[in-house]
Scaffold this motif. Structure first.
Motif, PDB file in Angstrom:
ATOM      1  N   GLU A 172      12.213   8.858  -9.665  1.00 36.24           N
ATOM      2  CA  GLU A 172      11.914  10.266  -9.429  1.00 36.24           C
ATOM      3  C   GLU A 172      12.712  10.782  -8.227  1.00 36.24           C
ATOM      4  N   PRO A 173      13.674  11.678  -8.447  1.00 39.72           N
ATOM      5  CA  PRO A 173      14.531  12.161  -7.347  1.00 39.72           C
ATOM      6  C   PRO A 173      13.760  12.765  -6.180  1.00 39.72           C
ATOM      7  N   LYS A 174      12.673  13.476  -6.459  1.00 37.06           N
ATOM      8  CA  LYS A 174      11.946  14.120  -5.359  1.00 37.06           C
ATOM      9  C   LYS A 174      11.212  13.124  -4.482  1.00 37.06           C
ATOM     10  N   PHE A 175      11.154  11.851  -4.916  1.00 39.11           N
ATOM     11  CA  PHE A 175      10.504  10.803  -4.133  1.00 39.11           C
ATOM     12  C   PHE A 175      11.504   9.797  -3.573  1.00 39.11           C
ATOM     13  N   ASN A 176      12.471   9.351  -4.393  1.00 40.59           N
ATOM     14  CA  ASN A 176      13.305   8.214  -3.981  1.00 40.59           C
ATOM     15  C   ASN A 176      14.211   8.517  -2.790  1.00 40.59           C
ATOM     16  N   ARG A 177      14.507   9.789  -2.543  1.00 34.22           N
ATOM     17  CA  ARG A 177      15.340  10.140  -1.390  1.00 34.22           C
ATOM     18  C   ARG A 177      14.569  10.076  -0.082  1.00 34.22           C
ATOM     19  N   TYR A 178      13.267  10.097  -0.172  1.00 36.51           N
ATOM     20  CA  TYR A 178      12.465  10.219   1.044  1.00 36.51           C
ATOM     21  C   TYR A 178      11.477   9.070   1.252  1.00 36.51           C
ATOM     22  N   PHE A 179      10.903   8.551   0.172  1.00 36.14           N
ATOM     23  CA  PHE A 179       9.826   7.566   0.291  1.00 36.14           C
ATOM     24  C   PHE A 179      10.264   6.176  -0.175  1.00 36.14           C
ATOM     25  N   ASN A 180      11.516   5.808   0.088  1.00 39.43           N
ATOM     26  CA  ASN A 180      11.984   4.509  -0.408  1.00 39.43           C
ATOM     27  C   ASN A 180      11.364   3.327   0.325  1.00 39.43           C
ATOM     28  N   GLY A 181      10.628   3.588   1.392  1.00 34.84           N
ATOM     29  CA  GLY A 181       9.912   2.510   2.072  1.00 34.84           C
ATOM     30  C   GLY A 181       8.472   2.397   1.627  1.00 34.84           C
ATOM     31  N   CYS A 182       8.071   3.290   0.710  1.00 31.76           N
ATOM     32  CA  CYS A 182       6.673   3.295   0.250  1.00 31.76           C
ATOM     33  C   CYS A 182       6.475   2.238  -0.830  1.00 31.76           C
ATOM     34  N   ILE A 183       5.500   1.378  -0.663  1.00 39.87           N
ATOM     35  CA  ILE A 183       5.235   0.328  -1.643  1.00 39.87           C
ATOM     36  C   ILE A 183       4.002   0.628  -2.483  1.00 39.87           C
ATOM     37  N   GLY A 184       3.370   1.781  -2.246  1.00 45.75           N
ATOM     38  CA  GLY A 184       2.206   2.140  -3.049  1.00 45.75           C
ATOM     39  C   GLY A 184       1.374   3.197  -2.352  1.00 45.75           C
ATOM     40  N   ALA A 185       0.273   3.551  -2.993  1.00 49.71           N
ATOM     41  CA  ALA A 185      -0.646   4.537  -2.432  1.00 49.71           C
ATOM     42  C   ALA A 185      -2.023   3.911  -2.306  1.00 49.71           C
ATOM     43  N   THR A 201       8.169 -10.009   9.067  1.00 48.67           N
ATOM     44  CA  THR A 201       9.451  -9.385   8.750  1.00 48.67           C
ATOM     45  C   THR A 201       9.420  -8.661   7.417  1.00 48.67           C
ATOM     46  N   ARG A 202       8.795  -9.253   6.423  1.00 51.12           N
ATOM     47  CA  ARG A 202       8.787  -8.663   5.081  1.00 51.12           C
ATOM     48  C   ARG A 202       7.991  -7.366   5.015  1.00 51.12           C
ATOM     49  N   PHE A 203       7.127  -7.129   6.005  1.00 52.82           N
ATOM     50  CA  PHE A 203       6.301  -5.927   5.997  1.00 52.82           C
ATOM     51  C   PHE A 203       6.909  -4.790   6.828  1.00 52.82           C
ATOM     52  N   ARG A 204       7.921  -5.074   7.630  1.00 52.85           N
ATOM     53  CA  ARG A 204       8.493  -4.051   8.496  1.00 52.85           C
ATOM     54  C   ARG A 204       9.204  -2.990   7.670  1.00 52.85           C
ATOM     55  N   GLY A 205       8.981  -1.737   8.045  1.00 54.57           N
ATOM     56  CA  GLY A 205       9.604  -0.635   7.316  1.00 54.57           C
ATOM     57  C   GLY A 205       8.897  -0.285   6.027  1.00 54.57           C
ATOM     58  N   LYS A 206       7.796  -0.991   5.719  1.00 49.20           N
ATOM     59  CA  LYS A 206       7.036  -0.726   4.493  1.00 49.20           C
ATOM     60  C   LYS A 206       5.734  -0.040   4.867  1.00 49.20           C
ATOM     61  N   TYR A 207       5.264   0.802   3.976  1.00 48.89           N
ATOM     62  CA  TYR A 207       4.025   1.512   4.286  1.00 48.89           C
ATOM     63  C   TYR A 207       3.368   2.004   2.995  1.00 48.89           C
ATOM     64  N   TYR A 208       2.101   2.351   3.131  1.00 43.12           N
ATOM     65  CA  TYR A 208       1.338   2.960   2.043  1.00 43.12           C
ATOM     66  C   TYR A 208       1.175   4.450   2.338  1.00 43.12           C
ATOM     67  N   ALA A 209       1.254   5.257   1.303  1.00 40.89           N
ATOM     68  CA  ALA A 209       0.932   6.678   1.436  1.00 40.89           C
ATOM     69  C   ALA A 209      -0.582   6.813   1.352  1.00 40.89           C
ATOM     70  N   VAL A 210      -1.190   7.334   2.414  1.00 44.24           N
ATOM     71  CA  VAL A 210      -2.656   7.421   2.478  1.00 44.24           C
ATOM     72  C   VAL A 210      -3.066   8.843   2.813  1.00 44.24           C
TER      73      VAL A 210
END
Length: 357
Positions: A172-185, A201-210
């Motif tokens: 989804e273009p409206k998401f992949n340009r901005y939320f590429n560090g998001c691994i879920g909600a 290390t594997r968790f750095r730069g990763k986040y959940y949208a809450v």
């Protein structure tokens, strides 16, 4: 011998004659009480005959058989899954040795008892009547199936890979340009966990949208407070006009999938909206079991009716926002605010809006 027998009979006759003639005292009131008691006992027995309470001609096995051989809509209405999913589930639980046919209750009936309990507003008494079983039998097999499904849950409920960007973001273009560090909600309540240093290390730069019910903290990307957030708000009063509103709109669209997932889950399993007063441990097990069955249905039937309804990105669930203070006092929390601001300003530039100072 004959003389002795004759003498005994004469004595008995004499005794009876004495009583009847009233030569001995006899309490007539006691006799009347005895007669009344005997009459009452006879009347009670005649009015309360011993008979079976579960006397329906359609027994539990017959009802399940009729259902499975009838219209497919009846199966889905009863079990909240298609016929082939139900049969596959029974076969899996049986083949793994988690369930087995008993002398009187087959596996399909055991699973049917469990599903009718968690999918509908049915009491134990109603299930007893439906399956023509005792309350003890219903409780026994409800517990047996629950235990079996918890074994299934160990295999079918697994955390997502932190190295893979979810498809919903990737395509989804409206998401992949901005939320590429998001691994879920995420939605609901989270549990604190301490990650070993060797795994950090594997968790750095990763986040959940809450949502705003979470405080801004490492791994949790929250929306901007005090701004429009939920999709219905934008539909009622126009699209986003500022960088913060634009971020919130995209953030809400991304999180809408988890809200739709929970809506599908609760709509499928009535017990998740009205949990019976089981022991707390059993209540938590039922929640896990519902999630496991839900995941199994997803694997078995991509065209499931509930998934089709709530899988539509345009289907919006009205959410109740549980706000927390948007004040960050920790360095780690401030880091997530910086990430949020950076994403919002990137969106603003792409949409020719003023950036956040």
């Amino acid at each position: 011998m004959e003389g002795d027998q004759s003498s005994w009979s004469n004595d008995q006759v004499a005794s009876s004659e004495t009583i009847l003639s009233g030569e001995q005292d006899f309490d007539e009131d006691k006799l009347n009480i005895l007669l009344v008691w005997l009459s009452t006992a006879w009347l009670h027995r005649s009015m309360h005959r011993t008979e079976l309470i579960r006397d329906s001609v359609l027994t539990g096995p017959e009802w399940v058989s009729e259902l499975l051989h009838g219209h497919s809509d009846r199966v889905y209405e009863a079990f909240r899954m298609e016929r082939h999913v139900f049969l596959n589930l029974c076969g899996l639980l049986k083949s793994r040795g988690w369930l087995a046919d008993s002398r009187y209750v087959r596996v399909d009936e055991q699973v049917a008892i469990f599903l009718l309990m968690i999918c509908h507003k049915n009491s134990n008494r109603a299930i007893c009547e439906r399956f023509q079983r005792s309350g003890e039998t219903v409780s026994k097999y409800f517990g047996a199936v629950l235990k079996a499904v918890l074994e299934l849950a160990k295999e079918i409920i697994v955390p997502p890979s932190f190295d893979v960007v979810p498809e919903e973001i990737r395509i989804e273009p409206k998401f992949n340009r901005y939320f590429n560090g998001c691994i879920g909600a995420m939605d609901g309540t989270h549990i604190h966990a301490t990650v070993p240093e060797c795994m950090q290390t594997r968790f750095r730069g990763k986040y959940y949208a809450v949502d705003s019910g979470y405080a801004s903290s490492p791994g949790f990307l929250t929306p901007f407070k005090g701004e429009r957030y939920h999709i219905p708000e934008f539909r009622r009063s126009g699209g986003p006009t500022t960088a913060k509103e634009l971020f919130n709109h995209r953030h809400s669209s991304l999180r809408n999938i988890i809200e739709r997932s929970f809506a599908a889950l609760k709509n499928r399993f009535f017990v998740l909206r009205h949990m019976p007063p089981f022991k707390f441990e059993k209540q938590t097990q039922i929640v896990i079991a519902c999630c496991a069955i839900h995941n199994y249905i997803i694997e078995q039937d991509r065209m499931d009716k509930h998934l089709s309804m709530y899988g539509d990105p345009d289907y919006v669930c009205e959410a109740i926002e549980q706000g927390t203070d948007d004040i960050v006092t920790t360095e780690e929390g401030n880091e997530m605010n910086i990430i949020r601001k950076r994403i919002a300003n990137k969106m603003a530039r792409d949409n020719h809006m003023p950036e956040i100072p």
